[in-house]
Design a protein around this motif. Structure first.
Motif, short mmCIF file in Angstrom:
data_model
loop_
_atom_site.label_atom_id
_atom_site.label_comp_id
_atom_site.label_asym_id
_atom_site.label_seq_id
_atom_site.Cartn_x
_atom_site.Cartn_y
_atom_site.Cartn_z
N ARG A 146 6.46 -11.29 8.23
CA ARG A 146 6.70 -10.11 9.15
C ARG A 146 7.95 -9.60 8.90
N GLY A 147 9.04 -10.21 8.55
CA GLY A 147 10.36 -9.81 8.40
C GLY A 147 10.58 -9.33 7.01
N VAL A 148 10.72 -10.04 6.13
CA VAL A 148 11.06 -9.58 4.85
C VAL A 148 9.90 -9.49 3.82
N ALA A 149 9.20 -10.38 3.79
CA ALA A 149 7.94 -10.48 2.95
C ALA A 149 8.27 -10.59 1.55
N TRP A 201 9.96 -6.11 -0.68
CA TRP A 201 10.05 -5.72 0.65
C TRP A 201 8.79 -4.94 0.83
N PHE A 202 8.48 -4.34 2.09
CA PHE A 202 7.13 -3.48 2.50
C PHE A 202 7.66 -2.61 3.42
N ARG A 211 12.51 5.35 15.77
CA ARG A 211 11.88 4.19 16.25
C ARG A 211 10.62 3.84 15.72
N SER A 212 10.32 4.73 14.79
CA SER A 212 9.11 4.74 13.79
C SER A 212 8.81 3.35 13.07
N ALA A 213 7.77 2.71 12.66
CA ALA A 213 7.72 1.48 11.78
C ALA A 213 8.40 1.85 10.35
N LEU A 214 8.02 3.04 10.01
CA LEU A 214 8.45 3.39 8.64
C LEU A 214 10.08 3.37 8.65
N SER A 215 10.70 3.84 9.71
CA SER A 215 12.04 3.87 9.59
C SER A 215 12.71 2.57 9.77
N GLY A 216 12.12 1.85 10.58
CA GLY A 216 12.51 0.25 10.83
C GLY A 216 12.52 -0.52 9.52
N ALA A 217 11.26 -0.17 8.82
CA ALA A 217 11.35 -0.97 7.37
C ALA A 217 12.23 -0.55 6.58
N VAL A 218 12.80 0.69 6.33
CA VAL A 218 13.64 1.06 5.48
C VAL A 218 15.08 0.51 5.97
N VAL A 228 7.42 -2.13 -1.81
CA VAL A 228 6.15 -1.68 -1.62
C VAL A 228 5.66 -0.67 -0.67
N ASN A 229 5.45 0.60 -0.78
CA ASN A 229 5.33 1.52 0.01
C ASN A 229 3.72 1.81 0.62
N LYS A 230 3.62 2.30 1.73
CA LYS A 230 2.27 2.76 2.24
C LYS A 230 1.43 1.36 2.33
N THR A 231 2.17 0.50 2.93
CA THR A 231 1.12 -0.72 2.99
C THR A 231 0.23 -0.78 4.06
N ARG A 232 -1.14 -1.01 3.75
CA ARG A 232 -2.25 -1.09 4.96
C ARG A 232 -3.32 -1.81 4.33
N SER A 233 -3.97 -2.58 5.33
CA SER A 233 -5.46 -3.22 4.67
C SER A 233 -6.58 -2.49 4.41
N SER A 234 -6.46 -1.28 4.68
CA SER A 234 -7.64 -0.55 4.22
C SER A 234 -7.88 -0.34 2.74
N THR A 235 -6.69 -0.51 1.98
CA THR A 235 -6.91 -0.22 0.65
C THR A 235 -7.15 -1.59 -0.04
#
Length: 429
Positions: free
Chosen positions: A426-429, A350-351, A375-382, A320-327
């Motif tokens: 917070r980890g796998v989801a 995975w998110f 060290r970005s959140a996107l790179s860490g999630a991938v 699941v990409n572009k995960t955010r609470s605004s949508t």
């Protein structure tokens, strides 16, 4: 141990061939019509006959089959690859031989079946490991298929592997544009043409590929109107050769999965979605990219049945990409997880968080996010997704415990249930 063979032929004198194979200490598991394996692989045959044939293929070492467009199909080659079965194509002419060589399959004349079968069994025992194909698909609406494909390839290459990245999108190819690579001579289209001629090799793939750091890229078509160059047979043949070229092959494909053009016309011709379907049929792993918004999730739910049918037995990992609470509001991950589990039965996903700053920096520099902002959140999630879904660590062996210890542990698990759940989200989801 004797060689186990399935024989599918209409042009051979099967009793004589069977007796000859048995004289060579080979075990003939099943003798069927030439088109039966292809029909079973395409799910065109249902019931007990298909189940018996697929079961025999799973137990066989070699399949000897008449070469022909109706008998030697990409779906059959994919099924045999997954079962670890070598194919020997019995060719009646030059056209049959060219078709078999396009798939990288051993060929023989009708009077050379016995020798070819024994040689194929010996080659299977000493064959080098085959590369793995990871298809990246997502529904319409720009969920981030190409970005995820580039990041997966870059992350896998960090471990020192030989990784290839292919743009097989016949609707909106964009790998070359996002990475700043030239696309005047589309690498994947050239590979498909060479595969049809039987001249594609690892050396030729190395020549036409473009470097993106440690990743070798075969750029997609530079104009969508060139999609007829990526036919199903061409794509299937090129992917088979790519397995001998790299250890991991990431393939970015288009969203549409429809076969409507096959319904409205009986004429045998190119199909625009054939490349996507051929890649999904050949894939060892399918990564389904879902946009984390109501429209993106709904589109994935509606397309999931078609994706499952196209992927066959390959595992599908949902990202699941572009995960955010605004949508999606509060606790967006739980909402997506519950929706996918309820409507399509996806229990694990995975998110990847919404990280526009890192994504924009990667576009500006025409580099993977992992290179620009490691060290970005996107790179860490991938990175976490690759470590858990693509290359999971080996499972630990279960340690026997006493009943008293098990009771104590279960009591502790009840006390710690809520904190453990939060850590999992917070980890796998």
């Amino acid at each position: 141990m004797s060689v186990r063979v399935v024989l599918a032929s209409d042009r051979l004198d099967t009793p004589v061939v069977v007796d000859g194979l048995r004289d060579d200490d080979a075990e003939v598991l099943l003798v069927v019509a030439a088109d039966a394996p292809a029909d079973a692989a395409a799910d065109a045959v249902t019931g007990r006959a298909a189940a018996e044939l697929l079961g025999a293929l799973a137990a066989a070492d070699v399949l000897a089959v008449d070469a022909g467009r109706d008998t030697l199909t990409p779906q059959l080659v994919t099924v045999c690859d997954r079962f670890g079965v070598r194919i020997v194509a019995v060719c009646g002419g030059a056209a049959d031989r060219r078709l078999a060589e396009m798939f990288g399959i051993t060929t023989c004349a009708p009077d050379g079946v016995r020798t070819a079968v024994l040689h194929a069994a010996t080659a299977a025992a000493t064959a080098p490991p085959r590369g793995r194909i990871v298809a990246v698909w997502g529904p319409a609406g720009a969920p981030g298929r190409t970005t995820i494909s580039i990041e997966l390839a870059a992350e896998l290459a960090r471990d020192g592997r030989r990784v290839g990245l292919i743009d097989a999108d016949t609707h909106a190819p964009s790998v070359a544009m996002l990475t700043g690579l030239a696309d005047e001579g589309p690498g994947f289209a050239a590979a498909c043409r060479a595969a049809e001629r039987g001249t594609l090799s690892a050396a030729e793939l190395e020549r036409i590929a473009l470097p993106l750091g440690d990743v070798a890229v075969l750029a997609g078509i530079n104009r969508p109107g060139r999609w007829p160059e990526l036919s199903s047979a061409r794509v299937g043949g090129a992917l088979e050769q790519c397995r001998t070229w790299v250890e991991d092959l990431i393939v970015d494909v288009a969203a549409p999965l429809e076969r409507d053009e096959e319904i409205v016309s009986d004429i045998e011709g190119p199909r625009r979605n054939a490349a996507t379907l051929a890649v999904l049929a050949a894939a060892d792993i399918v990564v389904a990219v879902v946009s984390a918004d109501p429209v993106g999730v709904a589109r994935f739910v509606r397309a999931h049945a078609d994706l499952r049918a196209a992927a066959g037995a390959a595992p599908i990992h949902v990202l699941v990409n572009k995960t955010r609470s605004s949508t999606l509001g509060i606790d967006a991950r739980s909402q997506v997880r519950r929706t996918l589990e309820r409507y399509v039965g996806v229990a694990a996903c995975w998110f990847v968080p919404w990280d526009p700053k890192a994504a924009d920096a990667a576009v500006l520099q025409a580099q993977p996010v992992g290179h620009v902002a490691p060290r970005s959140a996107l790179s860490g999630a991938v990175r976490r997704f690759v470590g858990e879904a693509i290359d999971p660590p080996p499972a630990r062996a279960a340690v026997p415990r006493s009943r008293a210890a098990a009771g104590a542990d279960s009591e502790g698990q009840r006390r710690d249930a809520r904190p453990r759940t939060r850590r999992t989200l917070r980890g796998v989801a």
